[in-house]
Design an enzyme around this catalytic site. Sequence first.
Site, short mmCIF file in Angstrom:
data_model
loop_
_atom_site.label_atom_id
_atom_site.label_comp_id
_atom_site.label_asym_id
_atom_site.label_seq_id
_atom_site.Cartn_x
_atom_site.Cartn_y
_atom_site.Cartn_z
N GLU A 80 0.81 -1.21 0.00
CA GLU A 80 0.00 0.00 0.00
C GLU A 80 0.85 1.27 0.00
OE1 GLU A 80 -4.18 -1.24 2.04
OE2 GLU A 80 -2.55 -0.82 3.42
N CYS A 99 3.40 8.55 0.96
CA CYS A 99 3.90 7.68 2.03
C CYS A 99 4.16 6.31 1.39
CB CYS A 99 2.79 7.62 3.08
SG CYS A 99 3.13 6.59 4.47
N CYS A 106 6.19 -6.37 8.10
CA CYS A 106 7.35 -5.82 8.82
C CYS A 106 7.81 -6.82 9.87
CB CYS A 106 6.98 -4.49 9.48
SG CYS A 106 8.39 -3.73 10.34
N CYS A 110 5.94 -4.27 16.25
CA CYS A 110 5.51 -3.35 17.31
C CYS A 110 4.05 -3.64 17.70
CB CYS A 110 5.65 -1.91 16.85
SG CYS A 110 7.35 -1.50 16.42
N CYS A 113 1.00 -1.53 15.99
CA CYS A 113 1.03 -1.30 14.54
C CYS A 113 0.44 -2.48 13.78
CB CYS A 113 2.49 -1.07 14.13
SG CYS A 113 2.74 -1.00 12.35
N CYS A 330 -1.40 6.19 9.58
CA CYS A 330 -0.15 5.61 10.08
C CYS A 330 -0.41 4.36 10.89
CB CYS A 330 0.54 6.62 11.01
SG CYS A 330 1.74 7.62 10.18
#
Length: 344
Positions: A80, A99, A106, A110, A113, A330
Amino acid sequence: MARPLLAAGDAPYRAAQARDWFWRRRVSSFEEMRTLPAATRSRLGSAFRFSTLHVRRRRQADEGLTAKYLFGLEDGRTVETVVMHYPAGAGRRARTTICVSSQVGCPIGCSFCATGQSGFDRNLTEAEIVDQLLEVSRHLTLEQRAVTNVVFMGMGEPLNNYGPVVGAIRRWSRSDTLNFSPRRVTVSTIGLVPFIERLGAEGMPVNLAISLHAPDDALRSRMIPVNRKYSIASVVAAARAHANRTGRRVSYEYVLLAGVNDSLEQARRLTAVVRHPLSHVNLIPMNPIAGSALAPPSRQQALAFQGVLQAAGVSTTIRATRGLDIDAACGQLRAREPAVTAGK
Ligand code: SAH
Ligand code: SF4
């Protein structure tokens, strides 16, 4: 490009012409390169891929000011990219920020997230990173708009995919490509110290954003597992060295989580950690993610937290959230729609 652009028999200036169509006029296919002979166009079409990405879906929010692209990759995976327009105002010129993602998923994991919670698939290639900027730029060219800033705040940890990320920033900065200056690029990182140091040594005036999120190591290690390896002190020292070397401001990102890291005492401790003439703090009230009990604080608490930093002379903003209703904010990128099947 590893292979020669042209075949024997093509006039040498044809290569420059093809590059001009590709990078500067940003056409969408080899067929549109009208000044090239038809035979050259069709040979280019069979010898080269025009793009490593194709648009699977594009959704808009915030009355057209935010758009989220879901790109299909050649192996069937998806990634994305978010585009945000900021109209001119209060002495600021209009900006369009894109962005970009650096990885599919990932590996850092975290707790707050969505990307981190969905696991890690693979690194993106340099071409897949460059093509995010190019694909979006092609659409914007049709609307007579252009990208002014790039932030690596999409999916993935950019410094965990160092070579392709730095390669992409170099590639699009060249005068015979997009001439897009590293000064307009921000690399956001969770704090992989050796790679922050390496980035500083590249001689590229790129901006650095450090995702800090906690004022002490005990809390930060609970939120961000890699903090056990790179402590807050070592991350901040590397960020300062980068600022001193490049003269660029370092920004610290701080996701506000109600009851976790948003107390006024934590704001005071944060002040002591980040205070430096070239630092700026971005407070980001947490964007909700599915399956998590973590939540943003009240507006009042966020303002009180900001007040503590400002009173101590630390430049601070509370970031306005974009694209919440299309999961484009975010930490919400997960690339889960439509369902990925091919290649998996
Ligand atoms: N991996 C890099 C870049 C991608 S994340 C990094 O962590 O810096 C981009 C930004 O979104 C980071 O500052 C990240 O901490 C923040 N973020 C992650 N999850 C979030 C959430 N749920 N709400 C608000 N911001 C979030
Ligand atoms: Fe990865 Fe950044 Fe999300 Fe952490 S916040 S899991 S480093 S994308």
